[in-house]
Design a protein around this motif. Structure first.
Motif, PDB file in Angstrom:
ATOM      1  N   TYR A 112      50.226   2.453  73.866  1.00  0.00           N
ATOM      2  CA  TYR A 112      51.647   2.382  74.199  1.00  0.00           C
ATOM      3  C   TYR A 112      52.435   3.268  73.236  1.00  0.00           C
ATOM      4  CZ  TYR A 112      50.672  -1.584  77.261  1.00  0.00           C
ATOM      5  OH  TYR A 112      50.206  -2.391  78.273  1.00  0.00           O
ATOM      6  N   THR A 114      56.570   4.865  72.334  1.00  0.00           N
ATOM      7  CA  THR A 114      57.994   5.002  72.593  1.00  0.00           C
ATOM      8  C   THR A 114      58.425   6.389  72.147  1.00  0.00           C
ATOM      9  OG1 THR A 114      58.734   4.132  70.453  1.00  0.00           O
ATOM     10  CG2 THR A 114      58.420   2.544  72.237  1.00  0.00           C
ATOM     11  N   GLY A 129      56.123   3.940  77.407  1.00  0.00           N
ATOM     12  CA  GLY A 129      55.079   4.287  78.361  1.00  0.00           C
ATOM     13  C   GLY A 129      53.712   3.998  77.783  1.00  0.00           C
ATOM     14  N   ARG A 130      52.700   4.181  78.627  1.00  0.00           N
ATOM     15  CA  ARG A 130      51.339   3.944  78.172  1.00  0.00           C
ATOM     16  C   ARG A 130      50.377   4.885  78.895  1.00  0.00           C
ATOM     17  NH1 ARG A 130      49.440  -1.814  81.055  1.00  0.00           N
ATOM     18  NH2 ARG A 130      49.385  -0.997  83.201  1.00  0.00           N
ATOM     19  N   LEU A 146      56.900   2.990  81.629  1.00  0.00           N
ATOM     20  CA  LEU A 146      57.105   1.579  81.940  1.00  0.00           C
ATOM     21  C   LEU A 146      58.580   1.191  81.932  1.00  0.00           C
ATOM     22  CD1 LEU A 146      54.252  -0.029  79.790  1.00  0.00           C
ATOM     23  CD2 LEU A 146      54.151   0.780  82.162  1.00  0.00           C
ATOM     24  N   LEU A 147      59.374   1.824  81.074  1.00  0.00           N
ATOM     25  CA  LEU A 147      60.790   1.466  80.949  1.00  0.00           C
ATOM     26  C   LEU A 147      61.558   2.658  80.416  1.00  0.00           C
ATOM     27  CD1 LEU A 147      62.989  -0.882  80.936  1.00  0.00           C
ATOM     28  CD2 LEU A 147      62.503  -1.039  78.481  1.00  0.00           C
ATOM     29  N   LEU A 197      58.767  -7.416  78.039  1.00  0.00           N
ATOM     30  CA  LEU A 197      58.101  -6.956  79.254  1.00  0.00           C
ATOM     31  C   LEU A 197      56.708  -7.554  79.336  1.00  0.00           C
ATOM     32  CD1 LEU A 197      58.844  -3.122  78.881  1.00  0.00           C
ATOM     33  CD2 LEU A 197      60.192  -4.765  80.207  1.00  0.00           C
ATOM     34  N   ASP A 200      52.338  -4.431  81.848  1.00  0.00           N
ATOM     35  CA  ASP A 200      52.427  -3.374  82.854  1.00  0.00           C
ATOM     36  C   ASP A 200      53.855  -2.895  83.075  1.00  0.00           C
ATOM     37  OD1 ASP A 200      53.553  -5.494  84.218  1.00  0.00           O
ATOM     38  OD2 ASP A 200      52.137  -5.451  85.899  1.00  0.00           O
ATOM     39  N   GLY A 201      54.805  -3.402  82.293  1.00  0.00           N
ATOM     40  CA  GLY A 201      56.193  -2.997  82.408  1.00  0.00           C
ATOM     41  C   GLY A 201      57.036  -3.873  83.306  1.00  0.00           C
ATOM     42  N   SER A 202      56.437  -4.794  84.018  1.00  0.00           N
ATOM     43  CA  SER A 202      57.208  -5.712  84.850  1.00  0.00           C
ATOM     44  C   SER A 202      57.917  -6.737  83.974  1.00  0.00           C
ATOM     45  CB  SER A 202      56.299  -6.393  85.870  1.00  0.00           C
ATOM     46  OG  SER A 202      55.284  -7.146  85.214  1.00  0.00           O
ATOM     47  N   GLU A 218      65.388  -7.286  81.803  1.00  0.00           N
ATOM     48  CA  GLU A 218      64.451  -7.017  80.710  1.00  0.00           C
ATOM     49  C   GLU A 218      64.926  -7.574  79.369  1.00  0.00           C
ATOM     50  OE1 GLU A 218      64.555  -3.311  83.424  1.00  0.00           O
ATOM     51  OE2 GLU A 218      65.999  -4.675  82.492  1.00  0.00           O
TER      52      GLU A 218
END
Length: 382
Positions: A112, A114, A129-130, A146-147, A197, A200-202, A218
């Motif tokens: 992961y 940023t 992200g990842r 992811l965000l 989060l 998976d970002g959900s 979020e």
């Protein structure tokens, strides 16, 4: 120092390394618990921001703010930049920022990141992200966002941002307010927030603002300024966050779901101009949570780590924090959750400390914040 570039060599499979450095001799420095051993593991790093140890404890991923991700070994070897890293907005405080391994890295190899990302109007925001670390350690593959911090408001300031997984595997991300003070209070924006989060970002269905109209689901907590340090308390499982105040008023907070941590309504600091913060009503404000710990004069807080390793028992129940404005490594002695004492380490080095992590071997590993920066290993003399 990092040796002059060598001919490309292979190491750990197909990875290419651009040079290496042997650890420098130990430098004796004092502390209240006795002499420190400070060893240069590697240098020649370009504004490194964060590190994450890979399994086995012999190598780590290190981010460099201009936009490169490298593998650094405890033998001082520094890899060529990994492929597959997203393009970053490397302006002001922006660039490639935090790195954290998936809790299931042994099976999924997910990393992961940023970073600051530019928008169409030239303003930027933080992105999470990842991607998957290749087996030969040469690339991040299949990177996905992811965000995205929305809206994008930064012109180079206050991006945050740290990543922390809690015991349940949820991902916390700290997001700066982009130097737009009032946005930290706006629940329809992601500035000045701690967000939570799924991996998976959900969005977890029990986040505090999931069902509130006009609020970003979020969001975990709000009213933060520029949180550049975060870590999970190993004894309680709670997330701790540190953040820059303006001119004075650096803070540690323990963010709780749905709570407001005050910025810019409540602050112990003033504007860099010397004038009061226009929105501030005082050091406290109704409906906000006071800091868990505050510095009236700003050290310029950055990365932080709790110490719960067995190697140096005298450091047990300490919290280590990098300091930028007052270059040092801060050690806070904890009595439960309360800060009992403070000690400044490494002041004689005169180095801004960007990140600090506890290695698998029980030593501290810190990154200095320079164009030609170092990775240092720190322990108590044995």
């Amino acid at each position: 120092m990092l040796a002059r570039p060598l001919l490309a060599a292979t190491f750990a499979g197909a990875i290419l390394w651009g040079g290496f450095a042997s650890a420098a001799p130990d430098q004796p420095l004092d502390s209240t618990l006795g002499p420190l051993e400070v060893t240069t593991v590697a240098d020649g790093l370009a504004r490194p921001w964060s590190l994450a140890f890979l399994p086995g404890g012999e190598r780590m991923l290190v981010t460099e703010r201009p936009g490169t991700l490298r593998v650094v070994g405890l033998d001082g070897r520094v890899s060529e930049p990994l492929d597959g890293v997203p393009e970053v907005y490397a302006t002001g405080q922006g660039g490639l920022l935090d790195v954290r391994l998936s809790p299931d890295f042994a099976s999924d190899r997910l990393v992961y990141l940023t970073y600051a990302e530019a928008g169409e109007d030239g303003k930027a925001g933080t992105v999470v992200g990842r991607g998957r670390l290749s087996e030969d350690l040469s690339a991040i593959e299949d990177f996905e966002v992811l965000l995205r911090q929305q809206p994008k408001l930064s012109v180079g300031l206050h991006f945050g941002s740290r990543l922390v997984f809690d015991r349940a595997g949820d991902l916390f991300v700290t997001l700066g307010e982009n130097n737009r003070r009032s946005t930290a209070q706006d629940l329809d924006k992601l500035q000045g927030k701690v967000v939570r989060l799924n991996p998976d970002g959900s969005v977890p269905p029990d986040n505090p603002f999931v069902d509130r109209q006009g609020a970003r689901p979020e969001i975990w907590s709000y009213g933060h300024r520029n949180p550049q340090g975060a870590a999970l308390n190993p004894w309680t499982g709670a997330l701790w966050v540190n953040e820059h105040g303006p001119r004075g008023g650096d803070e540690i907070n323990v963010p709780q779901a749905g709570k407001n941590y005050g910025w810019p309504l409540a602050t112990h600091g003033i504007d860099y101009s010397g004038q009061p913060i226009p929105e501030a009503v005082g050091e406290t404000a109704e409906g906000t949570v006071a800091p868990h710990h505050v510095w009236e004069v700003s050290p310029g807080l950055s990365g932080m780590a709790f110490y719960d390793a067995e190697r140096f028992p005298a450091w047990q129940h300490s919290l280590f924090i990098g300091a930028l404005a007052q270059p040092s490594l801060i050690r806070l002695t904890l009595d439960g959750d309360a800060v009992a004492k403070e000690e400044r380490l490494l002041e004689s080095l005169g180095k801004r400390i960007r990140d600090v992590r506890v290695g698998p071997d029980g030593y501290l590993y810190v990154l200095t914040d320079e164009a030609d920066a170092s990775l240092l290993r720190i322990g108590l003399a044995e």
